[in-house]
Design a protein around this motif. Structure first.
Motif, PDB file in Angstrom:
ATOM      1  N   UNK A 189       0.825  -1.214   0.000  1.00 61.79           N
ATOM      2  CA  UNK A 189       0.000   0.000   0.000  1.00 61.79           C
ATOM      3  C   UNK A 189       0.860   1.266   0.000  1.00 61.79           C
ATOM      4  N   UNK A 190       1.960   1.250   0.733  1.00 61.15           N
ATOM      5  CA  UNK A 190       2.837   2.421   0.823  1.00 61.15           C
ATOM      6  C   UNK A 190       4.274   1.948   0.934  1.00 61.15           C
ATOM      7  N   UNK A 191       5.185   2.824   0.544  1.00 59.92           N
ATOM      8  CA  UNK A 191       6.614   2.502   0.641  1.00 59.92           C
ATOM      9  C   UNK A 191       7.363   3.680   1.254  1.00 59.92           C
ATOM     10  N   UNK A 192       8.436   3.357   1.930  1.00 61.22           N
ATOM     11  CA  UNK A 192       9.259   4.387   2.570  1.00 61.22           C
ATOM     12  C   UNK A 192      10.692   4.278   2.072  1.00 61.22           C
ATOM     13  N   UNK A 193      11.187   5.361   1.512  1.00 60.33           N
ATOM     14  CA  UNK A 193      12.569   5.407   1.026  1.00 60.33           C
ATOM     15  C   UNK A 193      13.483   6.038   2.066  1.00 60.33           C
ATOM     16  N   UNK A 247      13.417   9.296   4.173  1.00 62.22           N
ATOM     17  CA  UNK A 247      13.411  10.643   3.603  1.00 62.22           C
ATOM     18  C   UNK A 247      12.062  11.335   3.777  1.00 62.22           C
ATOM     19  N   UNK A 248      10.994  10.548   3.996  1.00 60.27           N
ATOM     20  CA  UNK A 248       9.663  11.134   4.172  1.00 60.27           C
ATOM     21  C   UNK A 248       9.370  11.475   5.626  1.00 60.27           C
ATOM     22  N   UNK A 292       7.410   5.236  11.692  1.00 60.78           N
ATOM     23  CA  UNK A 292       7.067   3.810  11.633  1.00 60.78           C
ATOM     24  C   UNK A 292       8.066   3.045  10.782  1.00 60.78           C
ATOM     25  N   UNK A 349       8.355  14.147   0.234  1.00 62.08           N
ATOM     26  CA  UNK A 349       7.279  13.185   0.003  1.00 62.08           C
ATOM     27  C   UNK A 349       7.075  12.997  -1.492  1.00 62.08           C
ATOM     28  N   UNK A 350       7.206  11.756  -1.937  1.00 60.48           N
ATOM     29  CA  UNK A 350       6.997  11.422  -3.343  1.00 60.48           C
ATOM     30  C   UNK A 350       5.578  10.921  -3.565  1.00 60.48           C
ATOM     31  N   UNK A 410      -3.396   6.794   4.410  1.00 59.14           N
ATOM     32  CA  UNK A 410      -2.166   6.435   3.688  1.00 59.14           C
ATOM     33  C   UNK A 410      -1.898   7.347   2.486  1.00 59.14           C
ATOM     34  N   UNK A 435       0.452  10.059  -1.979  1.00 61.73           N
ATOM     35  CA  UNK A 435       1.845  10.128  -1.562  1.00 61.73           C
ATOM     36  C   UNK A 435       2.269   8.712  -1.250  1.00 61.73           C
ATOM     37  N   UNK A 436       3.328   8.250  -1.911  1.00 62.15           N
ATOM     38  CA  UNK A 436       3.658   6.824  -1.838  1.00 62.15           C
ATOM     39  C   UNK A 436       4.027   6.365  -0.440  1.00 62.15           C
ATOM     40  N   UNK A 437       4.418   7.316   0.420  1.00 57.62           N
ATOM     41  CA  UNK A 437       4.794   6.962   1.785  1.00 57.62           C
ATOM     42  C   UNK A 437       3.610   6.987   2.743  1.00 57.62           C
ATOM     43  N   UNK A 438       2.423   7.354   2.225  1.00 61.10           N
ATOM     44  CA  UNK A 438       1.231   7.314   3.055  1.00 61.10           C
ATOM     45  C   UNK A 438       1.030   8.539   3.934  1.00 61.10           C
TER      46      UNK A 438
END
Lengths: 362, 362
Positions: free
Chosen positions: A44-48, A307-308, A312, B47-48, B288, B306-309
């Protein structure tokens, strides 16, 4: 130090490696996905983010993403900021033990024991809550917030997650007879002492040009992740530090590992990581997706940032990195890997998904 | 529909364009930075994400990032899920006006007026809080949480941000004489009706294979952003919908725009966006990092993730996109651009930074 992020779009920032690929300045740059959030079996979501592990001599053990990226460490460097509390003799003068030292390095959840101890630390120096300049907020621990509200109370500055750090700051000011009013300001002699200490431990200049204001009103200084990791490798190994500083650093690290509840609180990941391997893991979260950690027996320091800014994801990432060093200890490894896969729950508390480290962390 | 994210690392997912560059499957893929978070004058976090604007015929007005990315819309599609409440005649049978319809489309903050109205909706159908299957949580509005605790209370299911939607669901079940027990389950006839409705409005299959469980226990279905935007373009334009459905859709959109407090609450961005341009903007957040919006006078639908939710970034991004369509209306434009640059504050409430749209949104 590398050029600051300033107002450059992230795509234009310089970078050395990205997911193992060497990129040129101006080439499309990105940090790899560190953590995935799944709902059912769909991401559902990704964190870079970026992460780095170094030893006490600054030798790279592992790097992921843009580790030169200047990062505001925020609360992750509280243990380094607490060095003057030991080095000035204030901690001994006021009779501080492990709990007080741990709270001086803490982002606590505002539970009763945290709030009481912060008040007691101030009392040792003849001060009270009104001397604090960190501001007030409701406890991050929800039960503590509800209990405070049910008792008809409102939060004061002792409930601020940084009140232990600020109590330590004020104790140094009192012990050193530095006027404490304005102790949070960049130009105050006490903050200059803290900046100088952090500069020496991390090897990065801490000046006005890379500073901004933290949530608790003190300066925070952007520094490359690699330098933050080096700082914590030095804190546990003593490498590159004068003997007295090495001793002070180890005393702070030991205090946090001995009293992990006072570094964070109930059901907090910092506390859980340090409880998982007593005396073998130091871990400290910072706001906006930062985590710093150290493994004393290896002399390694770890620093990472999502980076976001997502806490969590930083929690999963640091747990995953730490787990990699404890694969030979079944009990510790099981506890750390459990922290790598927290459930995503619905409002009934039923699991409906999971978070997990992405391949970059494998 | 495109292949789902499933367990593929994000770098391996198929994509058509990314920040204007065409990429091949397997090539390094990334969504552009939509929003930057600055502390002082240094970018602290980014935020991407992806965003798309389409008209009622599905014609692309603008695309940013990977708009084919299947996204769980979560609460952003509550207005589409509320169509059966009108179409079955339940809303009229129970005498629902704009407020009740707005609450049926809401993620409310659990303020007293929300909680009372959700209870009143259930009472019209002869039900009470115990019929809800959404679970309980403390109000997202902090003042409401403190007030509830101070009164010695605890949250019940009416405080759940989705209680208005669930009250609407239960009203349909009662009116249609469908046994309501288990109404949150994928296979329940009522959820099948909702899925069929969403399938028709968005043009995307809503099946078990792209479903997972939402926070309030009902199914949520992953759909490409473009299809979600199309759904909302149709909701306001009526294009591609049967006349009765077009009428029901416009009635729901109008109700939300007429009573924006009941769609969200005090100091909430959905409410602020709809109050900024009464009758001219529909906006609805989803968990998210999702936002859906529509501009009735243009017949445009908007969807972003936003891909990071991160909700904070989705709020800035949707405000920025909406502002672009109101540049000729000074008053509306000023209100929307203010929402594009929320302050980052310390614990004393002093501004220490700012969020802003990144160049991809320019």
């Amino acid at each position: 130090m590398r050029q600051l992020w300033k107002s450059l779009p992230v795509e234009m920032r310089a970078t050395t490696t990205c997911a193992g690929r060497h990129l040129q300045l101006g080439e499309f740059m990105t940090n790899p996905v560190l953590v995935e959030v799944l709902r059912g079996d769909i991401v559902e979501s990704v964190h870079r983010g970026a992460a780095v592990i170094v030893d006490g001599d600054g030798k790279l053990v592992r790097e992921i993403g843009d580790i030169g990226m200047p990062v505001f460490p925020r609360s992750a460097v509280k243990a380094i900021q607490a060095l003057p509390l030991i080095e000035t003799g204030a901690a001994d003068a006021y009779g501080f033990g492990d709990r007080e030292l741990a709270l001086a390095c803490a982002s606590h959840s505002g539970e009763a024991r945290h709030v009481e101890l912060a008040g007691a630390m101030l009392a040792r120096a003849g001060l009270d809550e009104t001397a604090l300049e960190c501001g007030s907020h409701w406890p991050s621990n929800h039960d503590a917030t509800v209990a405070l509200a049910r008792a008809g109370g409102s939060p004061n500055q002792l409930h601020n997650n940084c009140s232990g750090k600020h109590a330590g700051f004020l104790c140094v000011c009192c012990h050193q007879k530095i006027g404490h009013r304005g102790y949070v300001q960049f130009a105050h002699p006490f903050q200059q002492l803290v900046a100088e200490t952090m500069e020496q431990v991390t090897g990065v200049r801490h000046g006005l040009e890379n500073s901004a204001t933290d949530g608790c009103s003190i300066p925070t200084y952007a520094a490359p992740l690699k330098s933050l990791a080096l700082g914590f490798a030095r804190m546990v190994s003593g490498n590159g530090l004068a003997p007295e500083r090495a001793k002070a650093a180890k005393r702070l690290m030991s205090a946090c590992m001995a009293e992990p509840f006072y570094v964070a609180g109930a059901a907090r990941v910092c506390t859980q990581l340090m409880e998982a391997a007593p005396g073998r893991i130091f871990a400290k979260v910072g706001a906006e997706g930062v985590y710093c950690a150290a493994i004393p027996e290896l002399g390694f320091g770890i620093a990472l940032k999502c980076e976001d800014g997502a806490a969590r994801a930083a929690e999963v990432a640091v747990s995953s990195i730490l787990a990699g060093f404890f694969a030979n200890d079944e009990a510790v490894f099981a506890k750390l890997t459990a922290l790598c896969r927290p459930s995503v729950e619905n409002r009934k508390g039923e699991p409906v998904g999971v978070m997990r480290p992405a391949s970059a962390l494998a």
